[in-house]
Design a protein around this motif. Structure first.
Motif, PDB file in Angstrom:
ATOM      1  N   LEU A 155      43.693  16.181  66.102  1.00  0.00           N
ATOM      2  CA  LEU A 155      43.000  15.279  65.184  1.00  0.00           C
ATOM      3  C   LEU A 155      43.884  14.093  64.788  1.00  0.00           C
ATOM      4  O   LEU A 155      43.419  12.947  64.710  1.00  0.00           O
ATOM      5  CB  LEU A 155      42.551  16.041  63.935  1.00  0.00           C
ATOM      6  N   ASP A 160      41.972  10.688  63.688  1.00  0.00           N
ATOM      7  CA  ASP A 160      40.956  11.165  62.738  1.00  0.00           C
ATOM      8  C   ASP A 160      41.564  11.716  61.457  1.00  0.00           C
ATOM      9  O   ASP A 160      40.879  11.811  60.432  1.00  0.00           O
ATOM     10  CB  ASP A 160      40.092  12.260  63.387  1.00  0.00           C
ATOM     11  N   LEU A 161      42.839  12.105  61.517  1.00  0.00           N
ATOM     12  CA  LEU A 161      43.485  12.730  60.366  1.00  0.00           C
ATOM     13  C   LEU A 161      44.890  12.160  60.235  1.00  0.00           C
ATOM     14  O   LEU A 161      45.609  12.060  61.232  1.00  0.00           O
ATOM     15  CB  LEU A 161      43.549  14.249  60.575  1.00  0.00           C
ATOM     16  N   TYR A 209      36.279  18.235  60.572  1.00  0.00           N
ATOM     17  CA  TYR A 209      36.910  17.087  61.226  1.00  0.00           C
ATOM     18  C   TYR A 209      36.769  17.142  62.740  1.00  0.00           C
ATOM     19  O   TYR A 209      36.728  16.100  63.411  1.00  0.00           O
ATOM     20  CB  TYR A 209      38.387  16.992  60.832  1.00  0.00           C
ATOM     21  N   ALA A 218      30.833  12.966  56.465  1.00  0.00           N
ATOM     22  CA  ALA A 218      32.204  12.511  56.678  1.00  0.00           C
ATOM     23  C   ALA A 218      32.934  12.382  55.343  1.00  0.00           C
ATOM     24  O   ALA A 218      34.129  12.689  55.241  1.00  0.00           O
ATOM     25  CB  ALA A 218      32.208  11.185  57.424  1.00  0.00           C
ATOM     26  N   ARG A 221      33.762  15.988  54.127  1.00  0.00           N
ATOM     27  CA  ARG A 221      34.900  16.633  54.793  1.00  0.00           C
ATOM     28  C   ARG A 221      36.221  16.091  54.273  1.00  0.00           C
ATOM     29  O   ARG A 221      37.231  16.806  54.264  1.00  0.00           O
ATOM     30  CB  ARG A 221      34.792  16.452  56.300  1.00  0.00           C
ATOM     31  N   MET A 225      39.050  18.600  52.815  1.00  0.00           N
ATOM     32  CA  MET A 225      40.422  18.565  53.295  1.00  0.00           C
ATOM     33  C   MET A 225      41.393  18.317  52.146  1.00  0.00           C
ATOM     34  O   MET A 225      42.503  18.888  52.129  1.00  0.00           O
ATOM     35  CB  MET A 225      40.592  17.488  54.365  1.00  0.00           C
TER      36      MET A 225
END
Length: 263
Positions: A155, A160-161, A209, A218, A221, A225
């Motif tokens: 990710l 994305d992370l 994710y 989105a 999430r 997280m």
């Protein structure tokens, strides 16, 4: 170890009325001879001890070794092995077609979900049905860290992370695992409710994710997280506190025992 199949522990069904643990315990104290080859004939004969006590003892050791080897392939260990095999498959699915195809991401999520589900069941099955083995004790935490670490790194590599989130979670997991080994001479740090909640929240957050979510999902999430990161830090600090207390108690008990023995 434990987790001995009934067919491996006992002899013939006619010679033993009990199966499984009863047969294993009988073989251990010498009261049940059906698990040792050739014992059935001695039981039905004159009742005298077999010539050369070393041979039955050797046969008993060989039978015990065969039982221990067979116990490795129990349901709990097979689930752990499945989780280990899923790790490279998950990575391949996650990075397929550049890593942004919703279909491939959905398949990657399915692999991740299966791994998380097996994580919930393998330990419970091992403890409930007495299937705990040395392999399971080592492989289970490795499988847990492997699938979670693979997901977080993928990710972050895909953007994305944030990398700092991956560093915090993986640093905490590896650090606490090392801490457990360092203080194991003084005792075992039990898994807390907060730790279990942290694991569940991490799984849900990472799973969200992995999926290609948009809109309010989105946003959701992101907050899941955030909760996972907070729980990761808080429970990690609590484990450090427990380790310090456990070490101090262990040192005090050893000192007291030493003084008592000297006195």
């Amino acid at each position: 170890m434990t987790g001995v199949p009934a067919s491996a522990a006992g002899g013939s069904s006619g010679a033993q009325g009990a199966r499984g643990p009863a047969a294993a315990s009988g073989a251990a104290d010498g009261s049940a001879s059906a698990s040792v080859p050739g014992a059935a004939s001695s039981a039905s004969g004159t009742g005298s001890a077999p010539q050369g006590g070393a041979k039955p003892a050797r046969a008993g050791k060989l039978a015990a070794a065969a039982v221990n080897e067979a116990s490795l392939w129990n349901v709990a260990n097979l689930l752990t092995m499945l989780r280990l095999v899923l790790v490279p498959g998950f990575v391949a699915l996650m990075l397929a077609d550049g890593g942004y195809d919703p279909a491939w991401r959905a398949l990657a999520w399915a692999a991740f979900a299966v791994a998380m589900i097996t994580d919930l069941f393998d330990g419970h099955i091992a403890r409930t049905y007495n299937l705990v083995t040395d392999f399971g004790k080592i492989a289970d935490p490795i499988a847990d860290k492997a699938i979670m670490g693979a997901a977080l790194i993928c990710l972050s590599a895909l953007g994305d992370l944030p990398w700092w989130v991956t560093a915090v979670i993986l640093g905490r997991e590896l650090g606490i695992t090392l801490l457990r080994f360092l203080v194991i001479r003084y005792g075992v740090i039990p898994a807390s409710r907060g730790g279990k909640l942290k694991t569940l929240t991490q799984g849900v957050a990472v799973g969200m994710y992995v999926l290609a979510l948009t809109g309010w999902l989105a946003t959701l999430r992101f907050w899941v997280m955030a909760v996972a990161v907070v729980l990761t830090v808080v429970t990690g600090l609590d484990y450090v506190r427990q380790a310090i207390v456990l070490r101090r108690q262990g040192i005090a008990e050893r000192k007291a025992a030493l003084e008592e023995s000297e006195g």
